[in-house]
Scaffold this active site. Structure first.
Site, short mmCIF file in Angstrom:
data_model
loop_
_atom_site.label_atom_id
_atom_site.label_comp_id
_atom_site.label_asym_id
_atom_site.label_seq_id
_atom_site.Cartn_x
_atom_site.Cartn_y
_atom_site.Cartn_z
N ASP A 27 -4.21 37.37 -13.24
CA ASP A 27 -4.72 35.99 -13.14
C ASP A 27 -5.82 35.90 -12.09
O ASP A 27 -5.88 34.93 -11.32
CB ASP A 27 -3.59 35.02 -12.76
CG ASP A 27 -2.40 35.09 -13.71
OD1 ASP A 27 -2.58 35.55 -14.85
OD2 ASP A 27 -1.30 34.68 -13.30
N GLN A 48 -4.00 40.05 -7.18
CA GLN A 48 -3.52 38.87 -7.92
C GLN A 48 -4.16 37.62 -7.33
O GLN A 48 -4.14 37.39 -6.12
CB GLN A 48 -2.01 38.78 -7.85
CG GLN A 48 -1.44 37.61 -8.65
CD GLN A 48 0.08 37.62 -8.73
OE1 GLN A 48 0.72 38.59 -8.33
NE2 GLN A 48 0.66 36.55 -9.24
N ASP A 49 -4.73 36.78 -8.24
CA ASP A 49 -5.31 35.48 -7.84
C ASP A 49 -6.50 35.63 -6.87
O ASP A 49 -6.60 34.92 -5.88
CB ASP A 49 -4.25 34.59 -7.20
CG ASP A 49 -3.24 34.07 -8.21
OD1 ASP A 49 -3.27 34.51 -9.36
OD2 ASP A 49 -2.43 33.21 -7.84
N ARG A 101 -4.11 34.12 -20.02
CA ARG A 101 -2.82 33.57 -20.43
C ARG A 101 -2.76 32.11 -19.99
O ARG A 101 -3.44 31.70 -19.02
CB ARG A 101 -1.66 34.37 -19.86
CG ARG A 101 -1.57 34.42 -18.34
CD ARG A 101 -0.31 35.14 -17.91
NE ARG A 101 -0.19 35.24 -16.46
CZ ARG A 101 0.96 35.46 -15.82
NH1 ARG A 101 2.08 35.64 -16.50
NH2 ARG A 101 1.00 35.54 -14.50
N GLN A 114 0.33 36.67 -4.88
CA GLN A 114 -0.91 35.90 -4.85
C GLN A 114 -1.60 36.04 -3.49
O GLN A 114 -0.96 35.85 -2.44
CB GLN A 114 -0.65 34.42 -5.14
CG GLN A 114 -0.04 34.16 -6.49
CD GLN A 114 1.47 34.08 -6.47
OE1 GLN A 114 2.11 34.80 -5.71
NE2 GLN A 114 2.04 33.22 -7.30
#
Length: 523
Positions: free
Chosen positions: A360, A338-339, A428, A316
């Site tokens: 994500d 990511q993130d 998700r 992240q």
């Protein structure tokens, strides 16, 4: 400290008012009222007496009482946190503790806004639901930070105080009192007519309060220093405009919850770039690793890229974290893996923006709409899959979710030649009541035919989430082989789809016109 004292005095004044109301009727038994909430036991325990409590005559009275009691308990959170402070002997403990302390402070602020607004009729039920949703999200974010750093036992005493359950009760009680479409009425008092064409002007440099320039040609070289100075010199409640000239600015910026109505304007997303490299792998939490974090109300950004260069190998790594209520991002870029974009809380609107990432990379628990945006999926590490969204609604009464409207989902240049080697999913379920919809959006062929991905190979939240697709198009838009989860919906009703538009989902008609940002209110 002075700010918290003011909040406490305001709270005491409301408590005195409540203590004078002692209606008597057959429906005022507090056990009965509490039995109508999701968490009746803490409700009964904390509302069963005390000098500041009263017997409710009707639902509106009970709503006020639930917020009052949640506020009582939340006011204890900072002192409980201070008791742990001497034990923050490791970097991990100190990092998580700092996150939680800041989030507790904001929780008190959100509950106070709710209490004031309900009692003075200066805000709507929809406003209250937004602020209560944020208060609950703050506590969940604190909990998540401790889990990431593997110090849950250390932080556990702070998040096991029934405050979450009391706020959840507030959400449930207020939720049933919001009349349909009532949230589209009213106009935020802090929005002035002078903001109306702000984002469409080409003479921003002459309007700016301060100018930032990496080459030294402005008032400051640092964006944070410019913001701090402008806030310290502000007279009244006017908007502060910070013009950031072209250049790359390597700094981590915090716009705190007392820095309201800040506008950052750059020379274009290709030319004005704010960059950092913090990550969870580097010892930060997802919350604290953001290159830029925004909490102040009514933040606006135009023509700037927010970047995190930690790379896919560092897990992240957030480029922007926003919990700014009624905030707008227009023609901005968000770059990470990511993130990338942490839409933490409150009402947010993104127009004509470019968002890059892998896993994500649009996540959080705001009520947020992306309109005419370019969602560009990057090449992940070998063996990984790409997931565009991870929405974090933790309570069924939170008015939060991610709505992606009239946008485009396609591979970024680095993924394009190898796109067939990686699966890409629309989202998700990060939390139990995860809610995400795509409306009239173009899906490139990279989107997996199942559309949506389970959380870590489990059936978590299949029945409680809400995922929807409405009139999307492109080679990846077929719903024929989509997941068969109970919470997944192919939306065919215009009325249902309209619930996730600017006008309905974020009450944009009440505040977006004043910003001058073009938007589509409906479908």
């Amino acid at each position: 400290m002075a700010f918290k004292l003011i909040l406490f005095l305001i709270y005491i004044s409301f408590s005195f008012f409540f203590s004078k109301a002692q209606p008597q009727d057959q429906n005022s038994d507090i056990d009965w009222w509490c039995s109508t909430t999701p968490h009746p036991e803490p409700c009964k325990y904390f509302m069963s007496g005390g000098p500041h409590h009263f017997k409710p005559r009707h639902k509106a009275d009970f709503r006020t009482m639930t917020v009052q009691v949640a506020m009582e308990k939340a006011l204890n959170l900072p002192s409980h946190a201070n008791q742990l402070r001497p034990h923050c002997r490791s970097r991990r403990r100190k990092t998580a503790w700092t996150d939680c302390y800041k989030l507790f402070d904001d929780t008190i602020l959100q509950l106070n806004r709710t209490l004031q607004g309900l009692q003075t009729n200066t805000s709507s039920g929809f406003d209250a639901q937004t602020w209560l949703s944020t208060a609950l999200t703050n506590l969940e974010t604190c909990r998540s930070s401790s889990v990431e750093l593997n110090i849950s036992k250390f932080i556990s005493p702070l998040v096991s105080t029934n405050v979450s359950e009391l706020i959840s009760n507030c959400l449930a009680v207020n939720g049933v009192l919001i009349p349909e479409n009532s949230y589209t009425d009213g106009f935020p008092s802090w929005v002035t007519a002078g903001d109306r064409k702000l984002l469409q002007t080409s003479t921003m440099a002459t309007m700016a309060n301060v100018v930032v320039a990496a080459d030294g040609s402005g008032n400051f070289r640092s964006i944070q220093a410019a913001i701090n100075y402008a806030v310290s010199k502000r007279v009244g409640n006017g908007r502060i405009i910070v013009y950031v000239k072209r250049g790359v600015y390597t700094e981590n910026i915090e716009i705190s919850n007392n820095m309201n109505k800040i506008t950052l304007v750059g020379d274009g997303l290709r030319y004005t770039i704010i960059t950092g490299s913090r990550s969870v792998a580097g010892g930060y939490t997802t919350y604290s690793c953001a290159t830029v974090g925004v909490d102040g109300i009514a933040f606006i950004a135009r023509g700037i890229t927010f970047r995190n260069t930690a790379g896919p190998q560092n897990s992240q790594a957030v480029a922007l974290r926003s919990a700014s209520d009624l905030s707008v991002f227009y023609s901005c870029g968000f770059e990470g893996y990511q993130d990338t974009l942490f839409v933490l809380a409150q009402r947010q609107f993104y127009k004509s923006c470019y968002i890059y990432g892998t896993i994500d990379f649009i996540f959080g628990n705001a009520a947020v709409i992306f309109q005419n945006c370019f969602i560009l999926v990057r090449k992940p590490l070998w063996g990984q899959v790409n997931v565009i969204t991870a929405q974090g609604r933790v309570d069924p009464f939170q008015n939060t979710g991610i709505s992606i409207h009239n946008s485009l989902v396609s591979p970024a240049p680095d993924l394009l030649p190898v796109a067939h080697l990686y699966n890409t999913y629309l989202g998700r379920p990060w939390m139990q009541y995860s809610r995400t919809v795509y409306l009239k959006t173009y899906f490139d062929g990279i989107v997996n035919s199942a559309g949506w991905l389970p959380w870590e190979n489990t059936n978590f939240a299949f029945d409680t989430l809400y995922y929807g697709e409405y009139m999307n198009f492109g080679p990846g838009s077929s719903t024929q082989y989509r997941v068969k989860w109970r919470g997944y919906h192919v939306i065919t009703s215009t009325k249902t789809a309209s619930q996730f538009t600017v006008a309905s989902f974020i009450a944009g008609g009440a505040w977006l016109p004043a910003t001058g940002v073009p938007f589509t209110a409906g479908l």
